[in-house]
Design an enzyme around this catalytic site. Structure first.
Site, PDB file in Angstrom:
ATOM      1  NE  ARG A  49      -3.708  -2.317   2.265  1.00 11.35           N
ATOM      2  CZ  ARG A  49      -4.660  -2.734   1.423  1.00 11.35           C
ATOM      3  NH1 ARG A  49      -5.090  -1.916   0.479  1.00 11.35           N
ATOM      4  NH2 ARG A  49      -5.200  -3.930   1.541  1.00 11.35           N
ATOM      5  CG  ASP A  50       1.423   5.565  -2.302  1.00 10.46           C
ATOM      6  OD1 ASP A  50       1.913   5.569  -3.452  1.00 10.46           O
ATOM      7  OD2 ASP A  50       1.657   6.466  -1.451  1.00 10.46           O
TER       8      ASP A  50
ATOM      9  CD  GLU B   4       6.646  12.085  -5.565  1.00  8.05           C
ATOM     10  OE1 GLU B   4       6.537  11.208  -4.677  1.00  8.05           O
ATOM     11  OE2 GLU B   4       5.941  13.094  -5.635  1.00  8.05           O
ATOM     12  CB  VAL B   5      10.103   5.912  -6.008  1.00  9.62           C
ATOM     13  CG1 VAL B   5      10.983   4.722  -5.631  1.00  9.62           C
ATOM     14  CG2 VAL B   5       9.621   6.642  -4.754  1.00  9.62           C
TER      15      VAL B   5
ATOM     16  CG  HIS C 238       6.284   2.943  -8.768  1.00  8.85           C
ATOM     17  ND1 HIS C 238       7.521   3.511  -8.972  1.00  8.85           N
ATOM     18  CD2 HIS C 238       5.423   3.966  -8.569  1.00  8.85           C
ATOM     19  CE1 HIS C 238       7.416   4.826  -8.879  1.00  8.85           C
ATOM     20  NE2 HIS C 238       6.148   5.134  -8.645  1.00  8.85           N
ATOM     21  CG  MET C 239       0.458  -0.413 -12.484  1.00 14.19           C
ATOM     22  SD  MET C 239      -0.024  -1.992 -13.226  1.00 14.19           S
ATOM     23  CE  MET C 239       1.006  -1.976 -14.686  1.00 14.19           C
TER      24      MET C 239
HETATM   25  P1  5GP Z   1       5.710   8.169  -8.269  1.00 16.14           P
HETATM   26  O1  5GP Z   1       5.425   9.632  -8.076  1.00 16.14           O
HETATM   27  O2  5GP Z   1       7.182   7.879  -8.325  1.00 16.14           O
HETATM   28  O3  5GP Z   1       4.939   7.561  -9.409  1.00 16.14           O
HETATM   29  O4  5GP Z   1       5.117   7.459  -6.986  1.00 16.14           O
HETATM   30  C1  5GP Z   1       5.853   7.163  -5.857  1.00 16.14           C
HETATM   31  C2  5GP Z   1       4.878   6.742  -4.783  1.00 16.14           C
HETATM   32  O5  5GP Z   1       5.586   6.079  -3.768  1.00 16.14           O
HETATM   33  C3  5GP Z   1       4.130   7.914  -4.124  1.00 16.14           C
HETATM   34  O6  5GP Z   1       2.720   7.740  -4.307  1.00 16.14           O
HETATM   35  C4  5GP Z   1       4.565   7.827  -2.667  1.00 16.14           C
HETATM   36  O7  5GP Z   1       3.509   8.139  -1.774  1.00 16.14           O
HETATM   37  C5  5GP Z   1       5.014   6.383  -2.546  1.00 16.14           C
HETATM   38  N1  5GP Z   1       6.052   6.166  -1.551  1.00 16.14           N
HETATM   39  C6  5GP Z   1       7.198   6.887  -1.408  1.00 16.14           C
HETATM   40  N2  5GP Z   1       7.950   6.380  -0.395  1.00 16.14           N
HETATM   41  C7  5GP Z   1       7.250   5.316   0.093  1.00 16.14           C
HETATM   42  C8  5GP Z   1       7.512   4.397   1.152  1.00 16.14           C
HETATM   43  O8  5GP Z   1       8.533   4.442   1.840  1.00 16.14           O
HETATM   44  N3  5GP Z   1       6.575   3.442   1.383  1.00 16.14           N
HETATM   45  C9  5GP Z   1       5.438   3.349   0.628  1.00 16.14           C
HETATM   46  N4  5GP Z   1       4.578   2.371   0.947  1.00 16.14           N
HETATM   47  N5  5GP Z   1       5.162   4.214  -0.381  1.00 16.14           N
HETATM   48  C10 5GP Z   1       6.053   5.184  -0.632  1.00 16.14           C
END
Ligand code: 5GP
Length: 115
Positions: free
Chosen positions: A28-29, A94-95, A99-100
């Site tokens: 879960r996010d 951001e990461v 990821h989907m």
């Molecule tokens: P992006 O913007 O890269 O598509 O999404 C990254 C997602 O990873 C964001 O929705 C953020 O809330 C989630 N996220 C970032 N760090 C963590 C973490 O340490 N644990 C979890 N479960 N989600 C994370």
């Protein structure tokens, strides 16, 4: 450097993990934007969609099938959901571990805000 997701996959960082197999992990996010907001990630580190190769066809297909199963398990298959993969700056990534996002449980509105 392992990404935060690599550490979650290995169990080194806590997460609300909902699925794991030999190819993908789902959890879960931490900052959900919908009642259901799950991240489905390849166990292998692939930084962005730009880095995918033909070798990754199986894992990317598995991610979609896991999304379908989790949507059913979360009770949102019929009401509907959105699957999203962001890439690089303009995509809002951001990461840097592919990821989907599986999001649902409320009407999600238009795909993008018009500017
Ligand atoms: P992006 O913007 O890269 O598509 O999404 C990254 C997602 O990873 C964001 O929705 C953020 O809330 C989630 N996220 C970032 N760090 C963590 C973490 O340490 N644990 C979890 N479960 N989600 C994370």
């Amino acid at each position: 450097m392992p990404t935060i997701f690599a550490r979650i996959i290995r169990g080194e960082l806590p997460s609300d993990m909902v699925y794991q197999d030999e190819l993908v992990t789902a959890f879960r996010d931490i900052n959900p934007i919908a009642p259901v907001h799950i991240l489905i990630v390849p166990n292998k580190h692939i930084p962005t969609v730009n880095d995918l190769t033909e070798e990754d066809e199986q894992v990317m297909g598995r991610m979609l099938l896991v999304a379908k199963k989790l949507a059913a398990a979360e009770g949102i298959a019929e009401s509907g959901y959105r699957l999203m993969v962001n890439c690089n700056r303009d995509g809002g990534q951001e990461v840097f571990h592919v990821h989907m996002h599986l999001m649902g449980g409320r009407p999600l509105g238009p795909m993008l805000l018009r500017r």
